[in-house]
Design an enzyme around this catalytic site. Structure first.
Site, PDB file in Angstrom:
ATOM      1  N   GLU A  17      37.272  36.748  49.379  1.00  0.00           N
ATOM      2  CA  GLU A  17      38.148  35.576  49.342  1.00  0.00           C
ATOM      3  C   GLU A  17      37.827  34.704  50.555  1.00  0.00           C
ATOM      4  O   GLU A  17      37.688  35.200  51.667  1.00  0.00           O
ATOM      5  CB  GLU A  17      39.606  36.044  49.417  1.00  0.00           C
ATOM      6  N   TYR A  52      44.144  27.977  47.935  1.00  0.00           N
ATOM      7  CA  TYR A  52      44.607  26.659  47.503  1.00  0.00           C
ATOM      8  C   TYR A  52      45.906  26.378  48.252  1.00  0.00           C
ATOM      9  O   TYR A  52      46.809  27.235  48.273  1.00  0.00           O
ATOM     10  CB  TYR A  52      44.859  26.766  45.995  1.00  0.00           C
ATOM     11  N   ARG A 111      52.551  31.068  41.357  1.00  0.00           N
ATOM     12  CA  ARG A 111      53.640  30.115  41.546  1.00  0.00           C
ATOM     13  C   ARG A 111      53.437  29.350  42.852  1.00  0.00           C
ATOM     14  O   ARG A 111      53.596  28.145  42.929  1.00  0.00           O
ATOM     15  CB  ARG A 111      54.985  30.855  41.602  1.00  0.00           C
TER      16      ARG A 111
HETATM   17  P1  FAD Z   1      55.624  34.749  40.468  1.00  0.00           P
HETATM   18  O1  FAD Z   1      54.904  35.783  39.694  1.00  0.00           O
HETATM   19  O2  FAD Z   1      56.133  33.548  39.750  1.00  0.00           O
HETATM   20  O3  FAD Z   1      56.825  35.483  41.205  1.00  0.00           O
HETATM   21  C1  FAD Z   1      57.654  34.832  42.157  1.00  0.00           C
HETATM   22  C2  FAD Z   1      59.018  35.521  42.187  1.00  0.00           C
HETATM   23  O4  FAD Z   1      59.745  35.217  40.993  1.00  0.00           O
HETATM   24  C3  FAD Z   1      58.951  37.032  42.238  1.00  0.00           C
HETATM   25  O5  FAD Z   1      60.004  37.479  43.038  1.00  0.00           O
HETATM   26  C4  FAD Z   1      59.117  37.481  40.801  1.00  0.00           C
HETATM   27  O6  FAD Z   1      59.724  38.761  40.702  1.00  0.00           O
HETATM   28  C5  FAD Z   1      60.012  36.379  40.232  1.00  0.00           C
HETATM   29  N1  FAD Z   1      59.656  36.016  38.833  1.00  0.00           N
HETATM   30  C6  FAD Z   1      58.405  35.929  38.303  1.00  0.00           C
HETATM   31  N2  FAD Z   1      58.459  35.515  37.024  1.00  0.00           N
HETATM   32  C7  FAD Z   1      59.763  35.316  36.750  1.00  0.00           C
HETATM   33  C8  FAD Z   1      60.449  34.883  35.598  1.00  0.00           C
HETATM   34  N3  FAD Z   1      59.777  34.573  34.466  1.00  0.00           N
HETATM   35  N4  FAD Z   1      61.808  34.781  35.667  1.00  0.00           N
HETATM   36  C9  FAD Z   1      62.486  35.108  36.808  1.00  0.00           C
HETATM   37  N5  FAD Z   1      61.868  35.538  37.940  1.00  0.00           N
HETATM   38  C10 FAD Z   1      60.536  35.650  37.895  1.00  0.00           C
HETATM   39  N6  FAD Z   1      49.734  31.109  47.765  1.00  0.00           N
HETATM   40  C11 FAD Z   1      49.195  29.866  47.955  1.00  0.00           C
HETATM   41  O7  FAD Z   1      49.944  28.906  48.168  1.00  0.00           O
HETATM   42  N7  FAD Z   1      47.845  29.652  47.908  1.00  0.00           N
HETATM   43  C12 FAD Z   1      46.977  30.681  47.662  1.00  0.00           C
HETATM   44  O8  FAD Z   1      45.761  30.460  47.626  1.00  0.00           O
HETATM   45  C13 FAD Z   1      47.501  31.986  47.463  1.00  0.00           C
HETATM   46  N8  FAD Z   1      46.688  33.030  47.182  1.00  0.00           N
HETATM   47  C14 FAD Z   1      47.227  34.261  46.879  1.00  0.00           C
HETATM   48  C15 FAD Z   1      46.380  35.297  46.503  1.00  0.00           C
HETATM   49  C16 FAD Z   1      46.897  36.534  46.152  1.00  0.00           C
HETATM   50  C17 FAD Z   1      45.981  37.653  45.690  1.00  0.00           C
HETATM   51  C18 FAD Z   1      48.302  36.765  46.190  1.00  0.00           C
HETATM   52  C19 FAD Z   1      48.893  38.092  45.818  1.00  0.00           C
HETATM   53  C20 FAD Z   1      49.157  35.742  46.596  1.00  0.00           C
HETATM   54  C21 FAD Z   1      48.636  34.486  46.940  1.00  0.00           C
HETATM   55  N9  FAD Z   1      49.450  33.416  47.316  1.00  0.00           N
HETATM   56  C22 FAD Z   1      48.921  32.161  47.534  1.00  0.00           C
HETATM   57  C23 FAD Z   1      50.878  33.649  47.535  1.00  0.00           C
HETATM   58  C24 FAD Z   1      51.737  33.404  46.302  1.00  0.00           C
HETATM   59  O9  FAD Z   1      51.693  32.047  45.944  1.00  0.00           O
HETATM   60  C25 FAD Z   1      53.163  33.842  46.687  1.00  0.00           C
HETATM   61  O10 FAD Z   1      53.227  35.236  46.807  1.00  0.00           O
HETATM   62  C26 FAD Z   1      54.273  33.289  45.857  1.00  0.00           C
HETATM   63  O11 FAD Z   1      55.493  33.411  46.591  1.00  0.00           O
HETATM   64  C27 FAD Z   1      54.492  34.004  44.527  1.00  0.00           C
HETATM   65  O12 FAD Z   1      53.474  33.751  43.662  1.00  0.00           O
HETATM   66  P2  FAD Z   1      53.375  34.610  42.286  1.00  0.00           P
HETATM   67  O13 FAD Z   1      52.305  34.030  41.494  1.00  0.00           O
HETATM   68  O14 FAD Z   1      53.361  36.045  42.587  1.00  0.00           O
HETATM   69  O15 FAD Z   1      54.816  34.206  41.684  1.00  0.00           O
END
Ligand code: FAD
Length: 317
Positions: A17, A52, A111
């Site tokens: 990464e 990003y 997200r």
């Molecule tokens: P989600 O899966 O949407 O989850 C967010 C929260 O909402 C969780 O608590 C989950 O339990 C809850 N949730 C999920 N779906 C639902 C639903 N349908 N209804 C109700 N609750 C729900 N961030 C950046 O800004 N840029 C990056 O480049 C970046 N790279 C990353 C790379 C990796 C490998 C990881 C693991 C994270 C990265 N992040 C990055 C951080 C990420 O954006 C954060 O962890 C963010 O807070 C959550 O993203 P997510 O996609 O896990 O969210």
């Protein structure tokens, strides 16, 4: 099936990464001739992902690094991270189309972290589950989609069961594989991998590993966003090499005067112990039933290449 999921079905994948540098000089050091990317590419990772900015503020540099990855002769797949923070559907559609137009068809659909005080994304989509469904609805199978998994549970999840159920929903909505948040707590990880499999999550799991190279960066990663558990062994490495009065102040002062006479020695000794720790962690992950190692290369080559070599991740045939 996408090239990467095919690889992960056959053998363990291996990837890096990178983050888009903020300055021209940083960008040149990363993607210029003979720079860090050229050297990392020589290790033949299956893919390289590029982070990003949550609202897409750094999309220009992000795209430059992605294009540089696709232009290397090794055939490395570029993956962009992508968030739905602040985006209307039109805006997200345009950005996604622009990635496709530039030949980038692998995406980590996130997200994004909510800025302090926000209660939602400020855009049309609320969660990564919705982003995955949106991408599939708008673009069919044009993208290979990775999604985040949190072995310790996302910092704001209602419960770990709820978090795992949303991971399953990402699979149901069309995700292709999982990239995990860093996790140093191996007992927790082993519990999580069994729990997601029991919940019907069958996607390949690619584990994110942050090399332990610097005390300040390690504490930052653990505590600034994710609330990661620090195992006793890692806490001991931090304590034994503590820079007084504290690593944050000491680093800030280091340019003029060193607050701790053993500043340089402690930095070096932390890094040695941290590399050994990281290699041991990779060993533990490799026997825990995972499908890939995704190393946060931190835009560095030497320490990363050493970890890979000591962990025996590459067969040099
Ligand atoms: P989600 O899966 O949407 O989850 C967010 C929260 O909402 C969780 O608590 C989950 O339990 C809850 N949730 C999920 N779906 C639902 C639903 N349908 N209804 C109700 N609750 C729900 N961030 C950046 O800004 N840029 C990056 O480049 C970046 N790279 C990353 C790379 C990796 C490998 C990881 C693991 C994270 C990265 N992040 C990055 C951080 C990420 O954006 C954060 O962890 C963010 O807070 C959550 O993203 P997510 O996609 O896990 O969210």
């Amino acid at each position: 099936m996408s090239k990467l999921t095919e690889i992960m079905n056959k053998r363990m994948a291996f990837s890096f990464e990178l983050f888009p540098p903020k300055t021209d000089d940083g960008l040149k050091k990363l993607i210029g001739d003979g720079g860090v990317l050229d050297r990392l590419a020589g290790l033949y990772p299956d893919y390289i992902s590029v982070t990003y900015g949550a609202g897409g503020g750094n999309i220009g540099a992000n795209l430059e690094v992605l294009k540089a990855i696709s232009s290397r002769k090794q055939g490395i797949v570029p993956i962009t991270h992508f968030t739905c923070i602040g985006g209307t559907k039109d805006d997200l559609r345009q950005k996604l189309q622009s990635y496709l137009d530039n030949g980038i068809n692998h995406i980590l659909a996130l997200r994004g972290d909510l800025p302090f005080g926000w209660t939602g994304t400020g855009g049309d989509l609320r969660y990564a589950t919705e982003l995955v469904a949106f991408i599939r609805k708008e673009f069919g199978d044009k993208f290979t989609i990775a999604v985040a998994g949190s072995p310790e549970g996302h910092i704001s999840c209602r419960s770990i069961d709820a978090d795992i159920s949303y991971l399953k929903q990402k699979q149901d909505n069309g995700a292709d594989f999982i990239m995990t948040q860093l996790c140093w707590d191996m007992d927790q990880f082993r519990w999580w991998i069994d729990a997601i499999r029991a919940a019907g999550v069958t996607l390949p799991v690619d584990v994110g590993i942050m090399p332990v190279l610097d005390a300040k960066a390690t504490m930052n990663m653990a505590l600034s966003r994710n609330g990661c558990v620090l195992p006793r062994k890692l806490a001991e490495i931090i304590s034994k090499n503590w820079i007084f009065p504290d690593p944050f102040t000491a680093d800030a002062e280091a340019k003029d005067k060193k607050s701790d006479a053993a500043y340089d020695e402690k930095k070096a000794s932390f890094k040695e112990a941290g590399i050994e720790y990281t290699v041991g962690l990779i060993d533990e992950y490799r026997v825990a039933g995972i499908d890939g190692i995704h190393l946060y290369a931190l835009n560095k080559y030497d320490d990363v290449a050493r970890i890979i070599s000591e962990a025996g991740l590459i067969d040099r045939v």
